[in-house]
Design a protein around this motif. Structure first.
Motif, PDB file in Angstrom:
ATOM      1  N   THR A   1      38.640  50.132-105.411  1.00 48.59           N
ATOM      2  CA  THR A   1      38.011  50.552-106.735  1.00 48.59           C
ATOM      3  C   THR A   1      38.324  49.619-107.855  1.00 48.59           C
ATOM      4  O   THR A   1      38.630  48.473-107.718  1.00 48.59           O
ATOM      5  N   ALA A   2      38.455  50.132-108.675  1.00 48.91           N
ATOM      6  CA  ALA A   2      38.808  49.377-109.870  1.00 48.91           C
ATOM      7  C   ALA A   2      40.177  48.758-109.732  1.00 48.91           C
ATOM      8  O   ALA A   2      40.458  47.746-110.349  1.00 48.91           O
ATOM      9  N   TRP A   3      41.032  49.352-108.944  1.00 48.46           N
ATOM     10  CA  TRP A   3      42.410  48.894-108.939  1.00 48.46           C
ATOM     11  C   TRP A   3      42.569  47.511-108.364  1.00 48.46           C
ATOM     12  O   TRP A   3      43.503  46.788-108.719  1.00 48.46           O
ATOM     13  N   ALA A   4      41.694  47.110-107.457  1.00 46.20           N
ATOM     14  CA  ALA A   4      41.792  45.738-106.965  1.00 46.20           C
ATOM     15  C   ALA A   4      41.530  44.767-108.096  1.00 46.20           C
ATOM     16  O   ALA A   4      42.185  43.741-108.231  1.00 46.20           O
ATOM     17  N   ALA A   5      40.552  45.089-108.937  1.00 44.60           N
ATOM     18  CA  ALA A   5      40.269  44.227-110.080  1.00 44.60           C
ATOM     19  C   ALA A   5      41.442  44.188-111.041  1.00 44.60           C
ATOM     20  O   ALA A   5      41.725  43.163-111.654  1.00 44.60           O
ATOM     21  N   VAL A   6      42.160  45.306-111.176  1.00 44.07           N
ATOM     22  CA  VAL A   6      43.308  45.359-112.068  1.00 44.07           C
ATOM     23  C   VAL A   6      44.417  44.450-111.575  1.00 44.07           C
ATOM     24  O   VAL A   6      45.016  43.706-112.330  1.00 44.07           O
ATOM     25  N   ALA A   7      44.721  44.513-110.282  1.00 46.17           N
ATOM     26  CA  ALA A   7      45.905  43.838-109.774  1.00 46.17           C
ATOM     27  C   ALA A   7      45.666  42.440-109.258  1.00 46.17           C
ATOM     28  O   ALA A   7      46.495  41.564-109.403  1.00 46.17           O
TER      29      ALA A   7
ATOM     30  N   GLY B   1      51.784  48.601-118.918  1.00 43.04           N
ATOM     31  CA  GLY B   1      52.134  50.000-118.755  1.00 43.04           C
ATOM     32  C   GLY B   1      51.060  50.643-117.897  1.00 43.04           C
ATOM     33  O   GLY B   1      49.874  50.336-118.038  1.00 43.04           O
ATOM     34  N   PHE B   2      51.457  51.487-116.992  1.00 43.70           N
ATOM     35  CA  PHE B   2      50.490  52.086-116.083  1.00 43.70           C
ATOM     36  C   PHE B   2      50.459  53.597-116.217  1.00 43.70           C
ATOM     37  O   PHE B   2      51.499  54.247-116.305  1.00 43.70           O
TER      38      PHE B   2
ATOM     39  N   ALA C   1      45.969  55.939-104.770  1.00 47.00           N
ATOM     40  CA  ALA C   1      47.035  55.222-105.477  1.00 47.00           C
ATOM     41  C   ALA C   1      46.556  53.816-105.837  1.00 47.00           C
ATOM     42  O   ALA C   1      45.853  53.177-105.059  1.00 47.00           O
ATOM     43  N   PRO C   2      46.895  53.371-107.048  1.00 46.01           N
ATOM     44  CA  PRO C   2      47.845  53.952-107.985  1.00 46.01           C
ATOM     45  C   PRO C   2      47.241  54.899-109.010  1.00 46.01           C
ATOM     46  O   PRO C   2      47.898  55.192-110.014  1.00 46.01           O
ATOM     47  N   VAL C   3      46.013  55.391-108.788  1.00 51.71           N
ATOM     48  CA  VAL C   3      45.473  56.411-109.692  1.00 51.71           C
ATOM     49  C   VAL C   3      46.414  57.612-109.739  1.00 51.71           C
ATOM     50  O   VAL C   3      46.613  58.219-110.782  1.00 51.71           O
ATOM     51  N   ALA C   4      46.980  57.946-108.612  1.00 51.34           N
ATOM     52  CA  ALA C   4      48.090  58.900-108.551  1.00 51.34           C
ATOM     53  C   ALA C   4      49.143  58.274-107.658  1.00 51.34           C
ATOM     54  O   ALA C   4      48.866  57.320-106.925  1.00 51.34           O
TER      55      ALA C   4
ATOM     56  N   GLY D   1      42.385  53.622-113.724  1.00 47.03           N
ATOM     57  CA  GLY D   1      42.161  52.201-113.496  1.00 47.03           C
ATOM     58  C   GLY D   1      40.848  51.702-114.047  1.00 47.03           C
ATOM     59  O   GLY D   1      40.552  50.512-113.945  1.00 47.03           O
ATOM     60  N   HIS D   2      40.056  52.571-114.680  1.00 46.69           N
ATOM     61  CA  HIS D   2      38.739  52.184-115.194  1.00 46.69           C
ATOM     62  C   HIS D   2      38.748  51.883-116.688  1.00 46.69           C
ATOM     63  O   HIS D   2      37.723  51.485-117.241  1.00 46.69           O
TER      64      HIS D   2
END
Length: 596
Positions: A14-20, A168-169, A497-500, A203-204
């Motif tokens: 999701t979005a988290w790959a783009a974040v990290a 910060g997450f 994860a890491p959304v939760a 993460g969005h």
């Protein structure tokens, strides 16, 4: 009780790959994709003679997740595989002079949890960031508390110095007292000189202070990117610090620090340890970009992956996709890594009110008018092309679709891809499906689309969905597991994860109970039994991955991926499921985590 089963043959991310992964890209794109290197071996255990067990587990409930033999008295392990399961007498007959006898002392043994959807790279970023989560996973129930958390982090974290900025997450505007995102002014009050990026729990979204906005090149003249929004101060064009969707992702690509390969691998190792604490022996890295794939390969070839990682590269970022033709793509693991298929994202998040719905949001988000329904990430033509590309190549495709309009788009794309049989063969997966409608469920069954649902939303955001996002009727039916079971289908249940946090037991509790933070029941008809919920996190998740022949249940010949729980989830009071503890996580017979 049935006779014991014996091992006759070896058991064949999701979005988290783009974040990290922006940070991972610079460190690892030079790694040779698929180049094989020797893998350091784990310390050898005392070898048992053929037919004898290396370990025997007994003395507590052993839940197999196998409908034909749900519980056994003992289990034997040899060479990283389950040698046999059965009665105590039957399994004790396999005891040799070197066999280690493990008395569970009333605790419960189950298969290792199989993670059907999350973002391993994003959990690495979470592990080094300030914890901005609200209770019960953090302490941030107001912007003042969030600011204090960041101030303490800036003073104490070595990551601020090494990265030259602060992350910060996990802040959640729906759980903050102010019911809004932190702004650049709020973050400037923490520091005007150190760039600060506060990442929303979904993460969005992200909130940036003035130094981070400047680093990203965002100012009053910067237009909104396609598929994203730069929120502005009221009555002006000046950014207020909050970025949505592609506006956030694009900014991170500009400001993420460039890590060394060693730093990138260390992030993955920290993430891996977090999954192990919650009993996961198979983990997904969803929507991985080329840098994240290269990092995972580097970690695998250095022998630093302990769990099995299934990577799903972002189909929109894969370019020529050389790794889809390399040795890591396929059904078999190489140094605990394989590339299982591709990922496509069609919309945003419901809690952030960017998911694409067919009916309006109950309360429109900041800056939107009544009637707002969210928005999609791709046109129908673009979605059709990407789904057809995956199915045409025989790649399993995981599709992020939260809103029912995005789910319609996915269903139509699968239909347009060609013969149904070809689509069914790759087991396409609907990721999240939060607002899946009843009429859409039979269509998933017809097309062979696997619903990987997110019932944990009922706890974290159930009250928010009911009172602000969807209204009562639609909120009752988020992640409608009951409708799926009525169709005779399997589903999987994830934490994203890491959304939760990757908490297997919070997933279990939410899938069974569907109670909100305030203790209200949300969707009684979608509650399931603890047995079904456990299958959705073990055997059915292994089936989603085409790995049901080697994982997900305790049967002879399968991998000895095991978890010891503090109590029996089938017999404790259902409202106590979230209070169970993972005491030990075992991968292929090797203990990798023990609770303090």
């Amino acid at each position: 009780m049935k006779k014991r089963q014996f091992l006759t043959t070896a058991a064949s991310g999701t979005a988290w790959a783009a974040v990290a992964s922006s940070a991972l890209l610079s460190a690892c794109t030079t790694a040779a994709v698929g180049e094989s290197k020797p893998q350091p071996q784990a310390p050898a255990q005392a070898a048992a003679r053929p037919g004898q067990a290396e370990q025997i587990y007994f003395g507590g409930p052993i839940l197999t997740m196998n409908d034909a033999q749900r519980q056994v008295q003992a289990l034997a392990v040899a060479n990283g595989l389950i040698l046999a399961v059965g009665t105590r007498d039957e399994i004790f007959a396999l005891r040799g002079t070197e066999t280690r006898m493990v008395d569970l002392q009333g605790r419960t043994l189950i298969p290792g949890f199989v993670d059907p959807h999350s973002h391993l790279g994003g959990v690495g970023l979470q592990a080094i960031s300030a914890n901005l989560l609200p209770p019960p996973d953090g302490r941030n129930a107001s912007i003042a508390q969030l600011q204090q958390t960041l101030r303490e982090y800036l003073k104490t974290s070595p990551e601020v110095k090494s990265l030259g900025m602060a992350f910060g997450f996990g802040y959640d505007d729906s759980q903050l007292k102010e019911q809004r995102h932190p702004t650049r002014a709020d973050l400037d009050a923490v520091s005007k000189t150190v760039p600060i990026v506060a990442i929303h729990q979904s993460g969005h979204f992200g909130a940036l202070n003035s130094a981070a906005l400047a680093k990203a090149g965002i100012n009053a003249a910067t237009p909104n990117p396609e598929g994203g929004v730069i929120r502005r101060k009221k009555g002006s064009k000046e950014p207020d610090g909050v970025l949505e969707e592609n506006a956030f992702f694009h900014s991170l690509a500009k400001i993420m620090p460039r890590l060394t390969q060693e730093q990138s691998i260390q992030w993955l190792e920290k993430a891996q340890q977090l999954y192990l604490q919650f009993g996961y022996t198979t983990v997904q890295d969803g929507r991985a970009d080329p840098g994240a794939v290269a990092t995972a390969i580097a970690a695998a070839e250095a022998g630093r992956l302990l769990v099995d990682v299934v990577s799903y590269p972002d189909i929109l970022q894969m370019g020529e996709g050389a790794f889809m033709r390399g040795p890591y793509y396929g059904r078999d693991y190489k140094h605990h890594l394989r590339i299982g298929g591709v990922k496509l994202t069609l919309d945003g998040s419901p809690q952030g009110k960017t998911a694409w719905l067919t009916q309006p949001y109950l309360v429109p988000p900041h800056g939107q008018k009544p009637g707002y329904k969210g928005y999609g990430a791709l046109s129908d033509a673009q979605a059709n092309a990407q789904v057809a590309k995956a199915i045409g190549n025989g790649w399993q495709i995981l599709v992020h679709a939260n809103g029912d309009a995005a789910i319609d788009q996915f269903i139509h794309a699968v239909r347009a891809s060609g013969p149904v049989e070809k689509a069914r063969a790759v087991r396409p997966v609907l990721i999240h499906g939060q607002t899946l409608r009843r009429d859409q469920v039979p269509q998933l069954k017809e097309l062979g689309i696997v619903p990987s649902l997110f019932p944990m939303h009922t706890f974290y955001w159930g009250d928010w969905h009911r009172d602000s996002v969807l209204g009562n009727e639609r909120a009752q039916n988020i992640s409608p597991t009951g409708w799926v079971l009525q169709q005779g289908m399997r589903f999987t249940s994830h934490h994203d994860a890491p959304v939760a946090l990757p908490s297997s037991l919070r997933v279990l509790d939410a899938t069974v109970n569907r109670t909100t933070r305030s203790g209200k029941l949300l969707g009684a008809e979608h509650r399931v039994s603890p047995w079904v919920a456990l299958q959705a996190q073990t055997l059915w998740s292994a089936w989603q991955y085409f790995e049901e022949d080697r994982k997900g249940s305790l049967e002879a010949g399968k991998l000895a991926d095991l978890v010891i729980l503090s109590d029996n989830p089938l017999t404790v009071e259902r409202h106590q499921l979230a209070n169970l503890k993972v005491l030990e996580t075992i991968k292929q017979g090797r203990s990798l985590y023990r609770a303090p």
